[in-house]
Design a protein around this motif. Sequence first.
Motif, short mmCIF file in Angstrom:
data_model
loop_
_atom_site.label_atom_id
_atom_site.label_comp_id
_atom_site.label_asym_id
_atom_site.label_seq_id
_atom_site.Cartn_x
_atom_site.Cartn_y
_atom_site.Cartn_z
N GLY A 370 0.81 -1.21 0.00
CA GLY A 370 0.00 0.00 0.00
C GLY A 370 0.85 1.26 0.00
N PRO A 371 0.21 2.43 -0.04
CA PRO A 371 0.95 3.69 -0.12
C PRO A 371 1.67 4.03 1.18
CG PRO A 371 -1.39 4.11 0.16
CD PRO A 371 -1.25 2.63 -0.03
N SER A 372 2.69 4.85 1.05
CA SER A 372 3.38 5.39 2.22
C SER A 372 2.51 6.46 2.86
CB SER A 372 4.70 6.01 1.79
OG SER A 372 4.45 7.15 0.96
N ASP A 373 2.95 6.96 4.01
CA ASP A 373 2.32 8.17 4.53
C ASP A 373 2.58 9.30 3.54
OD1 ASP A 373 0.91 9.80 6.33
OD2 ASP A 373 2.78 10.49 7.24
N MET A 374 1.64 10.21 3.41
CA MET A 374 1.75 11.33 2.48
C MET A 374 1.33 12.60 3.21
SD MET A 374 -0.04 9.45 -0.79
CE MET A 374 -0.17 10.96 -1.74
N GLY A 375 2.13 13.66 3.07
CA GLY A 375 1.84 14.91 3.77
C GLY A 375 1.06 15.89 2.92
N LYS A 376 0.13 16.60 3.56
CA LYS A 376 -0.67 17.62 2.88
C LYS A 376 -0.78 18.82 3.81
CE LYS A 376 -5.38 18.38 1.12
NZ LYS A 376 -5.05 18.75 -0.25
N SER A 377 -0.68 20.01 3.25
CA SER A 377 -0.80 21.23 4.05
C SER A 377 -2.26 21.49 4.38
CB SER A 377 -0.20 22.42 3.29
OG SER A 377 -0.32 23.60 4.06
N VAL A 378 -2.58 21.50 5.67
CA VAL A 378 -3.93 21.78 6.15
C VAL A 378 -3.83 22.88 7.19
CG1 VAL A 378 -5.97 20.85 7.31
CG2 VAL A 378 -4.68 19.41 5.71
N ASN A 379 -4.40 24.04 6.88
CA ASN A 379 -4.37 25.18 7.79
C ASN A 379 -2.95 25.54 8.22
OD1 ASN A 379 -7.21 25.38 7.74
ND2 ASN A 379 -7.39 23.88 9.39
N GLY A 380 -2.04 25.46 7.27
CA GLY A 380 -0.67 25.87 7.54
C GLY A 380 0.22 24.80 8.14
N ARG A 381 -0.34 23.59 8.41
CA ARG A 381 0.46 22.50 8.95
C ARG A 381 0.48 21.35 7.96
NH1 ARG A 381 -2.33 20.56 13.93
NH2 ARG A 381 -4.17 21.35 12.84
N GLU A 416 0.48 7.76 11.19
CA GLU A 416 0.02 9.13 10.99
C GLU A 416 1.12 10.15 11.23
OE1 GLU A 416 -3.59 12.10 12.47
OE2 GLU A 416 -3.30 10.14 13.41
N ASN A 417 1.27 11.06 10.27
CA ASN A 417 2.24 12.17 10.32
C ASN A 417 3.70 11.71 10.33
OD1 ASN A 417 0.13 14.08 10.40
ND2 ASN A 417 -0.07 13.77 12.62
N SER A 418 3.96 10.46 9.98
CA SER A 418 5.35 9.99 9.97
C SER A 418 6.14 10.58 8.81
CB SER A 418 5.38 8.46 9.90
OG SER A 418 4.68 7.97 8.77
N MET A 419 5.47 10.89 7.69
CA MET A 419 6.20 11.43 6.54
C MET A 419 6.91 12.74 6.90
SD MET A 419 7.32 11.23 3.51
CE MET A 419 6.47 9.95 2.60
N VAL A 420 6.29 13.57 7.72
CA VAL A 420 6.92 14.83 8.13
C VAL A 420 8.27 14.55 8.79
CG1 VAL A 420 6.72 16.84 9.63
CG2 VAL A 420 4.72 16.02 8.37
N GLN A 421 8.28 13.53 9.63
CA GLN A 421 9.52 13.21 10.34
C GLN A 421 10.55 12.56 9.43
OE1 GLN A 421 9.62 14.60 13.23
NE2 GLN A 421 7.44 15.12 13.01
N ASP A 433 8.37 17.29 -1.16
CA ASP A 433 6.98 17.17 -1.59
C ASP A 433 6.15 16.35 -0.61
OD1 ASP A 433 7.97 14.63 -2.04
OD2 ASP A 433 7.38 14.54 -4.15
N TYR A 434 6.79 15.78 0.41
CA TYR A 434 6.14 14.97 1.43
C TYR A 434 5.42 13.75 0.83
CZ TYR A 434 7.25 18.77 4.59
OH TYR A 434 7.94 19.72 5.32
N ILE A 435 5.95 13.26 -0.28
CA ILE A 435 5.36 12.10 -0.95
C ILE A 435 6.42 11.06 -1.28
CG2 ILE A 435 4.17 11.29 -3.04
CD1 ILE A 435 2.71 13.95 -3.14
N HIS A 436 7.50 11.49 -1.91
CA HIS A 436 8.49 10.55 -2.43
C HIS A 436 9.68 10.40 -1.49
CE1 HIS A 436 6.31 11.79 -6.13
NE2 HIS A 436 6.48 10.51 -6.43
N PHE A 437 10.20 9.18 -1.43
CA PHE A 437 11.39 8.91 -0.63
C PHE A 437 12.63 9.43 -1.35
CE2 PHE A 437 8.53 5.32 0.53
CZ PHE A 437 8.35 5.65 1.87
N THR A 438 13.63 9.81 -0.59
CA THR A 438 14.95 10.05 -1.15
C THR A 438 15.58 8.68 -1.42
OG1 THR A 438 15.98 10.02 1.03
CG2 THR A 438 15.19 12.16 0.21
N PRO A 439 16.71 8.64 -2.16
CA PRO A 439 17.38 7.35 -2.34
C PRO A 439 17.69 6.64 -1.02
CG PRO A 439 18.26 8.96 -3.89
CD PRO A 439 17.33 9.70 -2.99
N ALA A 440 18.09 7.41 0.00
CA ALA A 440 18.37 6.81 1.30
C ALA A 440 17.11 6.24 1.94
CB ALA A 440 19.01 7.84 2.23
#
Length: 467
Positions: A370-381, A416-421, A433-440
């Motif tokens: 399934g998909p990874s966690d994905m970040g979206k800006s909601v009310n500035g966060r 939840e919210n792991s992508m930010v970290q 973009d809070y969606i794609h992984f870096t090579p690492a």
Amino acid sequence: MKAKQVLIFFLGVFSALGALWLVFPADGIAAGPLTIRYSSYQRSLADAKMARVNVDSVLRTLDSRFVMEQDTLAFYRKFFFENPDRIYLPENDLYFFDPLFEEMEQASRQSRPLRILHYGDSQIEMDRISQDLREGLQERFGGRGTGFFPALSNVPSATIYKSASGGFVQYTMYGDSTTVRAGHNRYGLLAQVVQLYGGGTVSLRASKSKYALPGALEFSSVSVLYGRPGKDFSVKVQADTLKPRVETRKGENGVVLQTWHFSRPVAKAAVQFSGSAEIYGISADGENGVAVDNVPLRGCSGNIFTRISKPLMAESLDLTGTRLIILQFGGNYMPVARNTRVIEQYMEQIAAQIQYFHEVAPEAKILFIGPSDMGKSVNGRVVTWPRLPELVDSLKATALRNEAAYWDLYRMMGGENSMVQWVKHNPPLAGSDYIHFTPAGAQKVGETLTRSLLTYYDYYQYRKSSK
């Protein structure tokens, strides 16, 4: 103005701002088409309560558990039913992968590789994740090379360089507005087909990837999967001064797999075509062991495979010895997953894809990621996309209900919210973009997937030794 008056003025301003901070809504105040936002107590409280994942702690857990003794039933039971990066199995059937493992054990003694086909969206472009799975399995079960790839492609790979010249025209079944579609459904196992007109050459060179074991990307065989050859069609492969042994396998529906075997591994080869034919793919493999194919479909939600000719796909998977099909999709559907009904419609499409692969590859196991966690800006966060947990749980239920295993990448990351970290990690494990992984980050994901699958294999061996 006297000093006392200045002090009273500033105290008044600060008091007013403090009172406003206490009562101002966390989501702001709508003012026509605009929203007025201000730092507030409610917002600060929400930020404090927002889930914060310690990525290093998660990754240490993933690494350290494999240092533990793995020869006890208690260890395996705890992993299979409690660990966040376990593979979920239909009806919790711990024997689900046994037929695959049995063949993997025999792979080093066979006359062709056991093939794993990894489909995915842009998260696996550049051979990301697939290459770590390939390296881990080949280290355990033997094999080399980089698997199948299109004769012509604009998507580069980090593990093999290829260039084509001559009369090639590529038709792909998924892509942007510049994608050229074929007037038929004979796209083959890579979801594309290259039409050969007159002749051409495809040059191959193994990469010196810093992520791969020395020599692992070299290959000792090259295969061409093709169909509908013209009377004037021919193909040959050259590598150094070696004279290859040629083997040809033909299917009943016209698909042909031609393989050139070399006496030793090579890093370069040239595939020379003449005449006309449909080219479904070229592979650079070992003589046996395990092969892992990387098939990235940028922007795809994984609901397109039923449009590929069943006889063509079935014959291709049979000729290539495919025994595990990995489908890694879901993230691209997130922007349109507005409500539960839309997600249910997507689940119907995913169920149809899984059933399609059951039909065209009855001997293969299916693993859905399934998909990874994905970040979206909601009310500035930046927070987890709304309905992403619902989508993940729906995909898991759909996969299991349709006799496919499921790996929960979202919860493996920390939920939840792991992508930010992952983005904030040093070094970054995901992009801005809070969606794609870096090579690492992709390497961490690939290594974890590999270790998880091999834990089930270790349990398979444990059961055999305990009889």
